[in-house]
Every structure is written in structure tokens, then in C-alpha cells.
Design a protein around this motif. Structure first.
Motif, short mmCIF file in Angstrom:
data_model
loop_
_atom_site.label_atom_id
_atom_site.label_comp_id
_atom_site.label_asym_id
_atom_site.label_seq_id
_atom_site.Cartn_x
_atom_site.Cartn_y
_atom_site.Cartn_z
N TYR A 54 0.82 -1.22 0.00
CA TYR A 54 0.00 0.00 0.00
C TYR A 54 0.85 1.27 0.00
CZ TYR A 54 0.93 0.17 5.05
OH TYR A 54 1.52 0.22 6.27
N LYS A 55 2.14 1.11 0.23
CA LYS A 55 3.03 2.27 0.24
C LYS A 55 3.61 2.50 -1.15
CE LYS A 55 4.50 2.13 5.07
NZ LYS A 55 5.65 2.03 6.00
N GLN A 56 3.45 3.68 -1.67
CA GLN A 56 3.99 4.00 -2.99
C GLN A 56 5.49 4.27 -2.94
OE1 GLN A 56 1.65 7.19 -4.64
NE2 GLN A 56 0.04 5.80 -5.31
N GLN A 57 5.96 4.75 -1.79
CA GLN A 57 7.38 5.07 -1.67
C GLN A 57 8.20 3.80 -1.57
OE1 GLN A 57 8.27 7.70 1.57
NE2 GLN A 57 10.38 8.02 0.93
N ASN A 58 9.27 3.75 -2.34
CA ASN A 58 10.15 2.59 -2.33
C ASN A 58 10.95 2.53 -1.03
OD1 ASN A 58 9.45 1.58 -4.88
ND2 ASN A 58 10.85 3.02 -5.88
N ALA A 59 11.06 1.33 -0.46
CA ALA A 59 11.80 1.16 0.78
C ALA A 59 13.31 1.24 0.53
CB ALA A 59 11.45 -0.19 1.41
N THR A 60 14.03 1.77 1.51
CA THR A 60 15.49 1.81 1.44
C THR A 60 16.06 1.44 2.81
OG1 THR A 60 15.61 4.13 2.07
CG2 THR A 60 15.46 3.66 -0.28
N GLU A 61 17.22 0.78 2.77
CA GLU A 61 17.95 0.44 3.97
C GLU A 61 19.44 0.57 3.64
OE1 GLU A 61 15.05 -0.46 6.90
OE2 GLU A 61 17.25 -0.33 7.05
#
Lengths: 116, 112
Positions: A54-61
Motif C-alpha cells: 500500500y506504500k507507494q514510496q520505495n523502501a530503502t535500507e
């Protein structure tokens, strides 16, 4: 049924370079989670990154980021500034977001070798 | 905080023998899982538990049994070992069903 496909059985990258691992999935569900797990030669499964559909923003780590394209059902992993310790099997995994459904469905994995 | 621990690390069984793979977590997680990983494949879910006293089948449960008498422990039992059960077995746990699963180091089982 859900399926996860990793089309690259093996990849290699020079140390300090960037590499992208591909993952596609098939589902009729709208709410789900996607994961990348790393499995080094020790066989320990280590979570790299997680993405909620549901999150449009791409995850980053840190050096790891994803390119999540929901319409295309694509979830690629980008590793920047590759390090020797990144050498491992990488598994893409999928989980439906629904009460009573807790199964992680895994792809077959991509073996990544970082070359000094 | 040891996370998820599994014993033994490696075991050789003869066909027809029985054994129990042990799994313990110290994170007070409600959910626990058993997966198997065959060569060149991803992990497949065998059984899972949503809390003490509650277990349910996953994708490949045949030939296995589980119990969950405490929050911490989730042993996997093989009653009559078969060569098809040669695999690496992973235990995992999570705080809730949709939370991230954390894995143990795995048990390599060889059935001859």
C-alpha cells in the motif's frame, strides 16, 4: 495461488559497483508485503528489506533499495557500493496481508558474487 | 538476546528413524514457523503456530508433526524418516502474523 519468480539464477558484480536483482510475482490480492532476504554461505536467512504494497514510496535500507512497481508486479533490489560481504543467495518473498494467512512464498533465489 | 536457535546443526538419519528438531526463540514472539529448503529452491512452509497450543499446516506438512506447549519452543517431529525429507530446515518467528519473520540458523538433515 501466489508465485514469485527470480529470473537471474546467478549474477556477479565488481566491488563498489551497483547491481540490481530482479523479482516478479503473481497474485490477485491487493494487500500484501514483499521482502528480500539474504542467505550467506552460513545459511542464516537475514532480512534485507521489506515493502508494504500500500506504500507507494520505495523502501530503502542504507545501501539497499527497491524499485516496487505494483502494476507490473515487479520488486527489484538494488545494491549500491557492493561489498564482499554482500556475496550471498538473495531470495525475494511475498506474503498476503490477510488474517489467517501467514505464509511467506519464496522465489528460487539469485546467487550474487561480489568480485574484488 | 539469542533470537531464534535451532538444534542440532546437522544430523544423518537412516530411513525409518525418528527425530525431533528443536527450535527456541527468546523474543516473546507469538508466531512460529517451520520451513524446509531443498537444493536450488526457496523455502516452503511446513507448519506454523499462532500461539501456545495452536498449530496449523503449511504447504508441505506430510511426514511431519509439531507441538507448541510454550511460547518459546516449537519442535518439529519426523516420525518415519524418508530420503525425500533430506533438506535444510529453518525455524522462524514473528511478533504477529504480518510482521517480519526472523530465522534461525537452520538444521541440515540427511536421510540415507
Amino acid at each position: 495461488a501466489q508465485t514469485v519468480t527470480q529470473s537471474q539464477p546467478e549474477m556477479s558484480v565488481q566491488e563498489a559497483e551497483t547491481v540490481t536483482l530482479s523479482c516478479t510475482y503473481d497474485t490477485s490480492e491487493n494487500n500484501y508485503y514483499l521482502f528480500w532476504y539474504k542467505q550467506p554461505p552460513s545459511r542464516q536467512m537475514i532480512l534485507v528489506i521489506r515493502q508494504e504494497a500500500y506504500k507507494q514510496q520505495n523502501a530503502t535500507e542504507n545501501r539497499f533499495s527497491v524499485n516496487f512497481q505494483k502494476a507490473a508486479k515487479s520488486f527489484s533490489l538494488k545494491i549500491s557500493d557492493s561489498q564482499l560481504g554482500d556475496t550471498a543467495m538473495y531470495f525475494c518473498a511475498f506474503m498476503i496481508q490477510r488474517a489467517g494467512s501467514y505464509q511467506l512464498t519464496f522465489g528460487k533465489g539469485t546467487k550474487l558474487s561480489v568480485i574484488p | 538476546n539469542a533470537g531464534v536457535t535451532q538444534t542440532p546443526k546437522f544430523r544423518i538419519l537412516k530411513i525409518g528413524q525418528s527425530m525431533t528438531l528443536q527450535c527456541t526463540q527468546d523474543m516473546n514472539h507469538n508466531y512460529m514457523y517451520w520451513y524446509r529448503q531443498d537444493p536450488g529452491m526457496g523455502l516452503k512452509l511446513i507448519y506454523y503456530s499462532v500461539g501456545a497450543g495452536i498449530t496449523d499446516k503449511g504447504e508441505v506438512p506430510n511426514g511431519y508433526n509439531v507441538s507448541r506447549s510454550t511460547t518459546e519452543d516449537f519442535p518439529l517431529r519426523l516420525e518415519l524418516a524418508a530420503p525425500s525429507q533430506t533438506s535444510v530446515y529453518f525455524c522462524a518467528s514473528s511478533l504477529a502474523g504480518t510482521e517480519t519473520q526472523y530465522f534461525g540458523p537452520g538444521t541440515r538433515l540427511l536421510v540415507l
